[in-house]
Motif scaffolding. Sequence first.
Motif, PDB file in Angstrom:
ATOM      1  N   SER A 141       0.916  -1.113  -0.185  1.00 14.20           N
ATOM      2  CA  SER A 141      -0.121  -0.226   0.108  1.00 14.20           C
ATOM      3  C   SER A 141       0.858   1.205   0.087  1.00 14.20           C
ATOM      4  O   SER A 141       0.339   2.285  -0.334  1.00 14.20           O
TER       5      SER A 141
ATOM      6  N   ARG B 129      -8.595   4.431  -5.413  1.00 13.35           N
ATOM      7  CA  ARG B 129      -9.137   4.271  -4.041  1.00 13.35           C
ATOM      8  C   ARG B 129     -10.382   5.078  -3.635  1.00 13.35           C
ATOM      9  O   ARG B 129     -11.177   4.749  -2.925  1.00 13.35           O
ATOM     10  N   ASN B 130     -10.240   6.062  -4.282  1.00 12.15           N
ATOM     11  CA  ASN B 130     -11.397   7.103  -3.709  1.00 12.15           C
ATOM     12  C   ASN B 130     -12.467   7.364  -4.732  1.00 12.15           C
ATOM     13  O   ASN B 130     -13.379   8.240  -4.434  1.00 12.15           O
ATOM     14  N   ARG B 131     -12.675   6.430  -5.680  1.00 10.84           N
ATOM     15  CA  ARG B 131     -13.671   6.412  -6.518  1.00 10.84           C
ATOM     16  C   ARG B 131     -15.143   6.009  -5.942  1.00 10.84           C
ATOM     17  O   ARG B 131     -14.991   4.984  -4.882  1.00 10.84           O
TER      18      ARG B 131
ATOM     19  N   LYS C 205      -3.095   4.896  -8.025  1.00 12.23           N
ATOM     20  CA  LYS C 205      -3.966   4.262  -6.998  1.00 12.23           C
ATOM     21  C   LYS C 205      -4.623   5.033  -5.947  1.00 12.23           C
ATOM     22  O   LYS C 205      -5.878   4.488  -5.612  1.00 12.23           O
ATOM     23  N   ASP C 206      -4.105   6.437  -5.835  1.00  7.88           N
ATOM     24  CA  ASP C 206      -5.091   7.279  -4.904  1.00  7.88           C
ATOM     25  C   ASP C 206      -6.609   7.486  -5.628  1.00  7.88           C
ATOM     26  O   ASP C 206      -7.498   7.458  -4.948  1.00  7.88           O
TER      27      ASP C 206
END
Length: 272
Positions: free
Chosen positions: A3, A270-272, A266-267
């Motif tokens: 991560s 992850r935030n979708r 990745k950010d």
Amino acid sequence: MNSAAPRILGIVNITSDSFSDGGRFLAPEAAIAQALKLARDGADIVDLGPASSNPDAAPVSAEEEIARLAPVLDRLLAEGIEVSVDSYRPETQAYALKRGVAWLNDIKGFPDAGLYPAIAEADCGLILMHSVQEGQADRRAAPDGDIMGHVCRFFEARLAALEAAGIARSRIVLDPGMGFFLGAAPETSFSMLARLGELKGRFGLPVLISVSRKSFLRAVTGRGAGEAGAATLAAELIAAVNGADYIRTHEAAPLRDALAVWANVKDIARNR
């Protein structure tokens, strides 16, 4: 999957015969300049190698290793740079411990129990590397059976010995070895890259991967060591995606930039 972004170790070969850059950084001034450049380019740790692990390289005495390291360590430690010393010689490792380096990196996996008391008293990290050869004369030998089983048996034995000597497991990073450390067949190294999750799951310890410019990448691309940058970066990103916690490389800047791109993707995901 890891991560957090892997930490980057920048390679400085203070050698005359390393496979990719032998002689370029043998002079102390050249080694120092390269180490400082790697730090500027994003290396979290500078890994100093005073002797080549190339199977065809000439042996280097511990005295010569220490002579190569001393002026470079003087400068880097004064600059506050986190330093790793890449040597399997106990005398060189003892010298590095006295200098207060942050890491010892041993391609033979710390087999010398005579140094264990000094290691136990220190607080540096330990990069515990696997090698299929384990002292065999033919350093290109191939392992028998499943490579993951071989690697895991090696680590089980070494970890047991180190922990029995009072060396905390939390100080250890595992390096499965790549390229000729896994044998001559390129597919063995590719298999290890694909199966990093198994290794992490088995031991619950951080893993380091060192694929930079190595022969298994050159074998499938047909590139020389000086032309293997793209293949190296591809393999390093695969290692990161598959969970590598540390990546050891000759070129920190491309890897830093690639990891930054991956982190942004990745950010967003992850935030979708």
